[in-house]
Design a protein around this motif. Structure first.
Motif, PDB file in Angstrom:
ATOM      1  N   ASP A  46       0.850  -1.182   0.000  1.00 50.75           N
ATOM      2  CA  ASP A  46       0.000   0.000   0.000  1.00 50.75           C
ATOM      3  C   ASP A  46       0.894   1.244   0.000  1.00 50.75           C
ATOM      4  O   ASP A  46       1.622   1.496   0.961  1.00 50.75           O
ATOM      5  CB  ASP A  46      -0.895  -0.014   1.240  1.00 50.75           C
ATOM      6  CG  ASP A  46      -1.900   1.117   1.269  1.00 50.75           C
ATOM      7  OD1 ASP A  46      -1.702   2.135   0.568  1.00 50.75           O
ATOM      8  OD2 ASP A  46      -2.885   0.993   2.008  1.00 50.75           O
ATOM      9  N   VAL A  47       0.825   2.015  -1.093  1.00 44.99           N
ATOM     10  CA  VAL A  47       1.633   3.225  -1.234  1.00 44.99           C
ATOM     11  C   VAL A  47       0.760   4.476  -1.281  1.00 44.99           C
ATOM     12  O   VAL A  47       1.211   5.540  -1.694  1.00 44.99           O
ATOM     13  CB  VAL A  47       2.541   3.149  -2.481  1.00 44.99           C
ATOM     14  CG1 VAL A  47       3.562   2.034  -2.330  1.00 44.99           C
ATOM     15  CG2 VAL A  47       1.723   2.985  -3.747  1.00 44.99           C
ATOM     16  N   ALA A  48      -0.501   4.364  -0.850  1.00 45.38           N
ATOM     17  CA  ALA A  48      -1.452   5.473  -0.925  1.00 45.38           C
ATOM     18  C   ALA A  48      -0.943   6.711  -0.201  1.00 45.38           C
ATOM     19  O   ALA A  48      -1.218   7.845  -0.628  1.00 45.38           O
ATOM     20  CB  ALA A  48      -2.809   5.049  -0.361  1.00 45.38           C
ATOM     21  N   ASP A  49      -0.197   6.531   0.875  1.00 46.49           N
ATOM     22  CA  ASP A  49       0.274   7.638   1.699  1.00 46.49           C
ATOM     23  C   ASP A  49       1.594   8.237   1.197  1.00 46.49           C
ATOM     24  O   ASP A  49       2.055   9.245   1.718  1.00 46.49           O
ATOM     25  CB  ASP A  49       0.436   7.138   3.143  1.00 46.49           C
ATOM     26  CG  ASP A  49       0.700   8.242   4.136  1.00 46.49           C
ATOM     27  OD1 ASP A  49       0.079   9.315   4.020  1.00 46.49           O
ATOM     28  OD2 ASP A  49       1.547   8.029   5.033  1.00 46.49           O
ATOM     29  N   VAL A  50       2.209   7.630   0.186  1.00 45.09           N
ATOM     30  CA  VAL A  50       3.529   8.056  -0.272  1.00 45.09           C
ATOM     31  C   VAL A  50       3.406   9.138  -1.341  1.00 45.09           C
ATOM     32  O   VAL A  50       2.704   8.964  -2.338  1.00 45.09           O
ATOM     33  CB  VAL A  50       4.341   6.864  -0.830  1.00 45.09           C
ATOM     34  CG1 VAL A  50       5.691   7.326  -1.364  1.00 45.09           C
ATOM     35  CG2 VAL A  50       4.519   5.797   0.243  1.00 45.09           C
ATOM     36  N   THR A  51       4.109  10.253  -1.092  1.00 43.63           N
ATOM     37  CA  THR A  51       4.182  11.327  -2.084  1.00 43.63           C
ATOM     38  C   THR A  51       5.630  11.544  -2.475  1.00 43.63           C
ATOM     39  O   THR A  51       6.554  11.290  -1.679  1.00 43.63           O
ATOM     40  CB  THR A  51       3.590  12.650  -1.545  1.00 43.63           C
ATOM     41  OG1 THR A  51       4.348  13.061  -0.419  1.00 43.63           O
ATOM     42  CG2 THR A  51       2.130  12.485  -1.171  1.00 43.63           C
ATOM     43  N   LEU A  52       5.822  12.005  -3.678  1.00 41.32           N
ATOM     44  CA  LEU A  52       7.147  12.279  -4.210  1.00 41.32           C
ATOM     45  C   LEU A  52       7.042  13.569  -5.005  1.00 41.32           C
ATOM     46  O   LEU A  52       6.240  13.650  -5.941  1.00 41.32           O
ATOM     47  CB  LEU A  52       7.589  11.113  -5.101  1.00 41.32           C
ATOM     48  CG  LEU A  52       9.004  11.100  -5.627  1.00 41.32           C
ATOM     49  CD1 LEU A  52      10.003  11.021  -4.477  1.00 41.32           C
ATOM     50  CD2 LEU A  52       9.199   9.906  -6.553  1.00 41.32           C
ATOM     51  N   VAL A  53       7.809  14.589  -4.605  1.00 38.98           N
ATOM     52  CA  VAL A  53       7.753  15.874  -5.302  1.00 38.98           C
ATOM     53  C   VAL A  53       9.144  16.273  -5.759  1.00 38.98           C
ATOM     54  O   VAL A  53      10.155  15.929  -5.127  1.00 38.98           O
ATOM     55  CB  VAL A  53       7.133  16.989  -4.420  1.00 38.98           C
ATOM     56  CG1 VAL A  53       5.681  16.687  -4.091  1.00 38.98           C
ATOM     57  CG2 VAL A  53       7.923  17.192  -3.150  1.00 38.98           C
ATOM     58  N   ASP A  54       9.187  17.001  -6.872  1.00 38.22           N
ATOM     59  CA  ASP A  54      10.470  17.473  -7.390  1.00 38.22           C
ATOM     60  C   ASP A  54      10.902  18.741  -6.667  1.00 38.22           C
ATOM     61  O   ASP A  54      10.215  19.221  -5.745  1.00 38.22           O
ATOM     62  CB  ASP A  54      10.412  17.652  -8.905  1.00 38.22           C
ATOM     63  CG  ASP A  54       9.497  18.768  -9.364  1.00 38.22           C
ATOM     64  OD1 ASP A  54       9.049  19.586  -8.532  1.00 38.22           O
ATOM     65  OD2 ASP A  54       9.227  18.830 -10.580  1.00 38.22           O
ATOM     66  N   ALA A  55      12.024  19.312  -7.067  1.00 39.31           N
ATOM     67  CA  ALA A  55      12.590  20.488  -6.395  1.00 39.31           C
ATOM     68  C   ALA A  55      11.664  21.699  -6.446  1.00 39.31           C
ATOM     69  O   ALA A  55      11.719  22.569  -5.576  1.00 39.31           O
ATOM     70  CB  ALA A  55      13.947  20.832  -7.008  1.00 39.31           C
ATOM     71  N   GLU A  56      10.780  21.756  -7.454  1.00 39.34           N
ATOM     72  CA  GLU A  56       9.828  22.860  -7.576  1.00 39.34           C
ATOM     73  C   GLU A  56       8.526  22.602  -6.825  1.00 39.34           C
ATOM     74  O   GLU A  56       7.615  23.432  -6.844  1.00 39.34           O
ATOM     75  CB  GLU A  56       9.513  23.137  -9.059  1.00 39.34           C
ATOM     76  CG  GLU A  56      10.656  23.810  -9.819  1.00 39.34           C
ATOM     77  CD  GLU A  56      11.763  22.817 -10.182  1.00 39.34           C
ATOM     78  OE1 GLU A  56      11.447  21.679 -10.601  1.00 39.34           O
ATOM     79  OE2 GLU A  56      12.941  23.169 -10.026  1.00 39.34           O
ATOM     80  N   GLY A  57       8.395  21.436  -6.215  1.00 39.74           N
ATOM     81  CA  GLY A  57       7.189  21.104  -5.465  1.00 39.74           C
ATOM     82  C   GLY A  57       6.109  20.427  -6.276  1.00 39.74           C
ATOM     83  O   GLY A  57       5.008  20.197  -5.778  1.00 39.74           O
ATOM     84  N   SER A  58       6.412  20.055  -7.527  1.00 35.44           N
ATOM     85  CA  SER A  58       5.439  19.354  -8.375  1.00 35.44           C
ATOM     86  C   SER A  58       5.455  17.859  -8.080  1.00 35.44           C
ATOM     87  O   SER A  58       6.535  17.257  -7.942  1.00 35.44           O
ATOM     88  CB  SER A  58       5.765  19.566  -9.857  1.00 35.44           C
ATOM     89  OG  SER A  58       5.698  20.937 -10.170  1.00 35.44           O
ATOM     90  N   SER A  59       4.279  17.269  -8.002  1.00 33.44           N
ATOM     91  CA  SER A  59       4.173  15.839  -7.734  1.00 33.44           C
ATOM     92  C   SER A  59       4.789  15.035  -8.880  1.00 33.44           C
ATOM     93  O   SER A  59       4.557  15.314 -10.050  1.00 33.44           O
ATOM     94  CB  SER A  59       2.715  15.417  -7.559  1.00 33.44           C
ATOM     95  OG  SER A  59       2.646  14.014  -7.361  1.00 33.44           O
ATOM     96  N   MET A  60       5.568  14.043  -8.526  1.00 31.14           N
ATOM     97  CA  MET A  60       6.168  13.130  -9.500  1.00 31.14           C
ATOM     98  C   MET A  60       5.435  11.791  -9.502  1.00 31.14           C
ATOM     99  O   MET A  60       5.856  10.853 -10.163  1.00 31.14           O
ATOM    100  CB  MET A  60       7.653  12.935  -9.191  1.00 31.14           C
ATOM    101  CG  MET A  60       8.448  14.239  -9.210  1.00 31.14           C
ATOM    102  SD  MET A  60       8.220  15.229 -10.721  1.00 31.14           S
ATOM    103  CE  MET A  60       8.905  14.172 -11.960  1.00 31.14           C
ATOM    104  N   VAL A  61       4.330  11.725  -8.772  1.00 28.34           N
ATOM    105  CA  VAL A  61       3.522  10.510  -8.708  1.00 28.34           C
ATOM    106  C   VAL A  61       2.496  10.574  -9.836  1.00 28.34           C
ATOM    107  O   VAL A  61       1.754  11.552  -9.958  1.00 28.34           O
ATOM    108  CB  VAL A  61       2.816  10.378  -7.345  1.00 28.34           C
ATOM    109  CG1 VAL A  61       1.882   9.175  -7.337  1.00 28.34           C
ATOM    110  CG2 VAL A  61       3.841  10.273  -6.226  1.00 28.34           C
ATOM    111  N   SER A  62       2.443   9.542 -10.629  1.00 28.02           N
ATOM    112  CA  SER A  62       1.469   9.466 -11.717  1.00 28.02           C
ATOM    113  C   SER A  62       0.050   9.498 -11.157  1.00 28.02           C
ATOM    114  O   SER A  62      -0.239   8.843 -10.149  1.00 28.02           O
ATOM    115  CB  SER A  62       1.682   8.170 -12.507  1.00 28.02           C
ATOM    116  OG  SER A  62       0.670   7.996 -13.454  1.00 28.02           O
ATOM    117  N   ALA A  63      -0.822  10.245 -11.811  1.00 28.73           N
ATOM    118  CA  ALA A  63      -2.217  10.359 -11.364  1.00 28.73           C
ATOM    119  C   ALA A  63      -2.931   9.013 -11.378  1.00 28.73           C
ATOM    120  O   ALA A  63      -3.881   8.803 -10.622  1.00 28.73           O
ATOM    121  CB  ALA A  63      -2.969  11.360 -12.238  1.00 28.73           C
TER     122      ALA A  63
END
Length: 174
Positions: free
Chosen positions: A120-137
């Motif tokens: 379960d990775v529902a709680d995991v977020t990954l953002v780049d240096a600009e704060g944009s999500s790198m997690v696929s929708a």
């Protein structure tokens, strides 16, 4: 006749010296399949615990993840973490193991173990240096994987993760 017999024995003895020794058959450090599976599951859970402690701004936190991997899995983890660190990404949240079952990928000859995993990775977020999500929708909250582990003297469980791959079919991650 004695000289011929002696020559024959000498030829056999010399031929025996050049014959390579057979490869040793791997022996399992585990007394049963259940014990090997338990060690494989403990290894995977320790890997996820280490993964949940990663701080992409601090490469020293990667070492615990690397210690539970070998071969292809280790090379891929090193490459991925180095790139995320260099790009200034941030990870937060934790992964939770929902299911671990024996699966294909086990190999008695090499003592490798295959595990079917639901993570379960529902709680995991990954953002780049600009704060944009790198997690696929369209990333599913439950990841279905096949893990291959092999014997290792480098871990406390006697196993290390050697390969990750996607998985379809049973058991379903629901």
């Amino acid at each position: 006749m004695t000289a011929a017999a002696l020559s024959g024995l000498l030829a056999l003895a010399l031929a025996g010296c050049t014959t390579p020794e057979p490869e040793p058959t791997p022996t399992s450090a585990f007394s049963s399949e259940d014990e090997a599976f338990a060690a494989a599951e403990e290894t995977y859970r320790a890997y996820v615990d280490a993964l949940n402690q990663v701080d992409l701004s601090d490469p020293e936190t990667f070492e615990a993840v690397y210690s539970w991997t070998t071969g292809e899995a280790n090379a891929e983890a090193r490459k991925t973490f180095a790139q995320m660190h260099a790009d200034g990404w941030t990870v937060s949240g934790i992964s939770v193991v929902n299911l671990v079952e024996p699966s294909s990928g086990s190999d008695a000859e090499s003592n490798a173990i295959g595990l079917a995993i639901c993570l379960d990775v529902a709680d995991v977020t990954l953002v780049d240096a600009e704060g944009s999500s790198m997690v696929s929708a369209d990333r599913p909250d439950l990841q279905s994987m096949l893990i291959r582990l092999e014997p290792s003297t480098a871990t406390s469980t006697g196993m290390a993760i050697n390969q990750f791959s996607g998985r379809d079919g049973e058991p379903r991650c629901e």
